[in-house]
Scaffold this motif. Structure first.
Motif, PDB file in Angstrom:
ATOM      1  N   GLU A  70       1.216  -0.893  -0.253  1.00 32.78           N
ATOM      2  CA  GLU A  70      -0.181  -0.102  -0.053  1.00 32.78           C
ATOM      3  C   GLU A  70       0.850   1.222   0.023  1.00 32.78           C
ATOM      4  N   ASN A  71       2.354   0.953   0.656  1.00 33.38           N
ATOM      5  CA  ASN A  71       2.795   2.328  -0.144  1.00 33.38           C
ATOM      6  C   ASN A  71       2.824   3.000   0.977  1.00 33.38           C
ATOM      7  N   TYR A  72       2.724   2.966   2.508  1.00 31.24           N
ATOM      8  CA  TYR A  72       2.499   3.628   3.583  1.00 31.24           C
ATOM      9  C   TYR A  72       3.596   3.513   4.658  1.00 31.24           C
ATOM     10  N   VAL A  73       3.866   4.564   4.737  1.00 25.96           N
ATOM     11  CA  VAL A  73       5.133   4.649   6.186  1.00 25.96           C
ATOM     12  C   VAL A  73       4.320   5.655   7.141  1.00 25.96           C
ATOM     13  N   VAL A  74       4.231   4.607   8.411  1.00 22.67           N
ATOM     14  CA  VAL A  74       3.717   5.832   9.446  1.00 22.67           C
ATOM     15  C   VAL A  74       4.860   5.754  10.798  1.00 22.67           C
ATOM     16  N   THR A  75       5.129   6.258  11.507  1.00 26.09           N
ATOM     17  CA  THR A  75       6.649   6.861  12.421  1.00 26.09           C
ATOM     18  C   THR A  75       5.776   8.101  14.138  1.00 26.09           C
ATOM     19  N   VAL A  76       5.572   7.516  14.717  1.00 25.33           N
ATOM     20  CA  VAL A  76       4.976   8.192  15.628  1.00 25.33           C
ATOM     21  C   VAL A  76       6.043   7.865  17.135  1.00 25.33           C
ATOM     22  N   LEU A  77       6.874   9.164  17.274  1.00 23.91           N
ATOM     23  CA  LEU A  77       7.348   9.102  18.780  1.00 23.91           C
ATOM     24  C   LEU A  77       6.998  10.514  19.778  1.00 23.91           C
ATOM     25  N   VAL A  78       7.207   9.808  21.559  1.00 28.59           N
ATOM     26  CA  VAL A  78       6.742  10.525  22.365  1.00 28.59           C
ATOM     27  C   VAL A  78       8.256  10.850  23.193  1.00 28.59           C
ATOM     28  N   ASN A  79       7.825  11.564  24.105  1.00 28.28           N
ATOM     29  CA  ASN A  79       8.893  11.911  24.850  1.00 28.28           C
ATOM     30  C   ASN A  79       7.888  11.667  26.442  1.00 28.28           C
ATOM     31  N   VAL A  80       7.603  10.330  26.533  1.00 33.65           N
ATOM     32  CA  VAL A  80       7.865  10.295  28.016  1.00 33.65           C
ATOM     33  C   VAL A  80       7.567   8.483  27.557  1.00 33.65           C
ATOM     34  N   GLN A  81       8.061   8.287  28.857  1.00 36.88           N
ATOM     35  CA  GLN A  81       8.471   6.619  28.828  1.00 36.88           C
ATOM     36  C   GLN A  81       6.868   5.960  29.095  1.00 36.88           C
ATOM     37  N   THR A  82       6.409   4.746  27.923  1.00 42.03           N
ATOM     38  CA  THR A  82       5.220   4.251  27.972  1.00 42.03           C
ATOM     39  C   THR A  82       5.663   2.856  27.251  1.00 42.03           C
ATOM     40  N   SER A  83       3.938   2.478  27.637  1.00 42.91           N
ATOM     41  CA  SER A  83       4.206   1.665  26.463  1.00 42.91           C
ATOM     42  C   SER A  83       3.730   1.499  25.253  1.00 42.91           C
ATOM     43  N   LEU A  84       3.960   0.036  24.258  1.00 40.52           N
ATOM     44  CA  LEU A  84       4.560   0.640  23.550  1.00 40.52           C
ATOM     45  C   LEU A  84       2.619   0.091  22.226  1.00 40.52           C
ATOM     46  N   GLU A  85       1.884  -0.076  23.245  1.00 40.09           N
ATOM     47  CA  GLU A  85       1.070  -0.123  22.374  1.00 40.09           C
ATOM     48  C   GLU A  85      -0.024   1.181  21.365  1.00 40.09           C
ATOM     49  N   PRO A  86      -0.383   3.011  22.239  1.00 40.04           N
ATOM     50  CA  PRO A  86      -0.752   3.890  21.968  1.00 40.04           C
ATOM     51  C   PRO A  86      -0.190   4.254  20.385  1.00 40.04           C
ATOM     52  N   LEU A  87       1.437   4.353  20.195  1.00 37.74           N
ATOM     53  CA  LEU A  87       1.661   4.568  19.409  1.00 37.74           C
ATOM     54  C   LEU A  87       1.988   3.408  18.221  1.00 37.74           C
ATOM     55  N   VAL A  88       1.624   2.290  18.341  1.00 38.38           N
ATOM     56  CA  VAL A  88       0.996   1.234  17.205  1.00 38.38           C
ATOM     57  C   VAL A  88      -0.005   1.562  17.046  1.00 38.38           C
ATOM     58  N   ASP A  89      -1.188   2.007  17.990  1.00 41.14           N
ATOM     59  CA  ASP A  89      -2.565   1.949  17.542  1.00 41.14           C
ATOM     60  C   ASP A  89      -2.573   3.681  16.693  1.00 41.14           C
ATOM     61  N   ILE A  90      -1.887   3.983  17.325  1.00 43.42           N
ATOM     62  CA  ILE A  90      -1.702   5.690  16.463  1.00 43.42           C
ATOM     63  C   ILE A  90      -1.481   5.265  14.962  1.00 43.42           C
ATOM     64  N   ALA A  91       0.544   4.713  14.687  1.00 41.51           N
ATOM     65  CA  ALA A  91       0.247   4.426  12.940  1.00 41.51           C
ATOM     66  C   ALA A  91      -0.828   4.080  12.869  1.00 41.51           C
ATOM     67  N   ARG A  92      -1.574   2.559  12.772  1.00 40.06           N
ATOM     68  CA  ARG A  92      -2.697   2.189  12.203  1.00 40.06           C
ATOM     69  C   ARG A  92      -3.633   2.925  11.833  1.00 40.06           C
ATOM     70  N   GLN A  93      -4.218   3.394  12.922  1.00 41.92           N
ATOM     71  CA  GLN A  93      -5.322   3.901  13.122  1.00 41.92           C
ATOM     72  C   GLN A  93      -4.863   5.351  11.574  1.00 41.92           C
ATOM     73  N   LEU A  94      -3.877   5.762  11.995  1.00 42.82           N
ATOM     74  CA  LEU A  94      -3.269   6.977  10.395  1.00 42.82           C
ATOM     75  C   LEU A  94      -3.628   6.294   9.809  1.00 42.82           C
ATOM     76  N   LYS A  95      -2.653   5.084   8.718  1.00 46.01           N
ATOM     77  CA  LYS A  95      -2.383   4.315   7.489  1.00 46.01           C
ATOM     78  C   LYS A  95      -4.571   3.945   7.097  1.00 46.01           C
ATOM     79  N   GLU A  96      -5.135   3.329   7.981  1.00 45.20           N
ATOM     80  CA  GLU A  96      -6.476   2.998   8.162  1.00 45.20           C
ATOM     81  C   GLU A  96      -7.295   4.126   7.236  1.00 45.20           C
ATOM     82  N   LEU A  97      -7.023   5.997   8.042  1.00 43.05           N
ATOM     83  CA  LEU A  97      -7.448   6.934   6.891  1.00 43.05           C
ATOM     84  C   LEU A  97      -7.060   7.602   5.727  1.00 43.05           C
ATOM     85  N   PHE A  98      -5.346   7.242   5.809  1.00 43.98           N
ATOM     86  CA  PHE A  98      -5.225   7.932   4.746  1.00 43.98           C
ATOM     87  C   PHE A  98      -5.180   6.624   3.624  1.00 43.98           C
ATOM     88  N   ALA A  99      -5.074   4.977   3.635  1.00 43.95           N
ATOM     89  CA  ALA A  99      -5.322   4.294   2.597  1.00 43.95           C
ATOM     90  C   ALA A  99      -6.492   4.074   2.809  1.00 43.95           C
TER      91      ALA A  99
END
Length: 443
Positions: free
Chosen positions: A397-426
């Protein structure tokens, strides 16, 4: 770009930032060589209420491994550094160091028992561990094991072990300046696995890879990556907290001082540690931040090097991954791309498959390591003290999504943001569970 689409994308970032208590977030979406979304939310410095910017530079932690492994493959493809194709991914540590005439470095490696086969005194693992095994976490080396290894501080045990091995009286300050000191952290141990037998995630393996890069190019690791990757890929917001590639004076370099240029200081985010409330014997994560915590993003990262010492904006991370899957700047050609994205190893843990510097989301029933198979989904993550990073590419589908945060957290919110952004733009259907009036007010 459809402004309604952009608005929805911002809502996704906002929703997860508020729901997960993220201090600051920066995201970048690439599609077919073009950045279609670049957004930041929150604060890069909560103490001074400085707003996060799309250009803000973060520690990308272990995403550095993706860049380092691609850098090594680019070097091996370069006639300038690898004349007559004398070296390949199958070259061993010893072969590389002999080719580069790095006798002193080879002697240092030979000091450590970990590289000697305990079953055969005449066998050295330096003749077994290859560039490929280092890039794919199959060298048998362990990861960080003690807190001060993650922090990259030196304790008295480290110092004593080094001095005994080298018959010296070095100080802790002396060791901080020695680029091979990290070997003494694990060099007295045994390998976790025989080289090539198992996937064992290891930043130490990548630190060795960084040393080999330096010996082949005769440049510091940061000079090499700046010249051969950052500049050709037009990664103008990629940096490193090392004096070697910064515009420091000769005196500063001679004194091995740790210097960050003023123009970069204004862009680097402040990273925060979560605070916790004690509940009986357990802990509950709160959304408060320890504002007294010093800026951990300015720690001296020279020892992390190729395994986790790089910094970049979300845009530049996406730009790098886009180069890997599309090659718009000619840094990664088709043959190299196929090698990088090949399944090289399977982990003991279900779902963990690795190429060269990237995890692969694949149907493992369709192929086995080193066989050609369809790889359509790659990713890497990084966890730093006070930060988290995630990048992912959907190749067909030729999509790349990068999410960076500046607080110690689990990976889950970053994965969710990336997946939902890709789904939206796709153009896939996306359901935002939100109260429209509340989130729209902050967009």
């Amino acid at each position: 770009m459809d402004q309604q689409l952009i608005k929805q994308a911002k809502q996704i970032v906002l929703k997860h930032s508020i729901d997960r208590g993220l201090c600051g977030v920066a995201v970048s979406v690439y599609h077919k060589n073009t950045e279609v979304f670049n957004h930041a939310y929150g604060f890069r410095d909560i103490n001074k209420f400085k707003e996060m910017k799309p250009s803000t530079i973060f520690r990308i932690a272990s995403i550095s491994k993706s860049m380092s492994s691609v850098l090594m493959m680019v070097i091996l493809n370069s006639p300038q550094y690898n004349k007559d194709k004398a070296l390949s991914p199958k070259s061993t540590i010893r072969e590389v160091l002999k080719y580069t005439q790095s006798a002193e470095v080879l002697q240092e490696f030979e000091l450590y028992p970990i590289f000697k086969d305990p079953k055969d005194g005449n066998k050295s693992y330096l003749d077994v561990i290859t560039i490929n095994l280092l890039c794919t976490h199959r060298a048998g080396l362990r990861h960080y094991a003690r807190n001060h290894e993650y922090l990259h501080t030196i304790d008295e045990q480290d110092l004593s072990r080094w001095n005994e091995l080298h018959d010296t009286k070095a100080s802790i300050e002396d060791l901080k300046k020695h680029r091979l000191f990290f070997l003494s952290r694990f060099g007295h141990e045994k390998l976790k696995d025989e080289p090539g037998e198992a996937f064992t995630y290891s930043s130490y393996g990548y630190q060795i890879l960084g040393i080999l890069i330096e010996e082949i190019t005769k440049k510091s690791f940061l000079e090499a990556i700046n010249e051969l990757l950052f500049k050709p890929c037009k990664m103008n917001q990629a940096a490193a907290l090392y004096d070697q590639i910064l515009n420091t004076s000769a005196e500063e370099k001679a004194n091995d001082q740790f210097v960050i240029p003023e123009d970069k200081k204004q862009e680097i985010t402040v990273q925060y540690i979560r605070t916790f409330e004690t509940i009986g014997k357990g802990y509950k994560e709160t959304t408060d931040f320890d504002l007294k915590r010093q800026d951990v993003s300015l720690d001296d990262l020279r020892e992390k090097g190729a395994g986790g010492g790089l910094l970049a904006s979300a845009s530049d991370v996406s730009k790098f991954v886009n180069e890997v899957i599309n090659g718009p700047n000619g840094v990664v050609d088709k043959k190299l791309r196929e090698y990088i994205l090949r399944l090289h190893t399977k982990s003991h843990h279900p779902g963990y498959y690795y190429g060269i510097g990237f995890f692969l989301n694949i149907d493992d029933t369709q192929c086995t390591p080193n066989e050609d198979c369809v790889v359509d989904d790659i990713y890497h993550s990084g966890g730093a003290i006070g930060g988290c990073a995630y990048t992912r590419a959907w190749i067909s589908e030729n999509y790349v999504v990068t999410v960076l945060v500046n607080v110690q957290t689990s990976l889950e919110p970053l994965v969710d943001i990336a997946r939902q952004l890709k789904e939206l733009f796709a153009g896939q259907r996306l359901k935002l569970r939100r109260q429209k009036s509340f989130y729209d007010a902050y967009t």
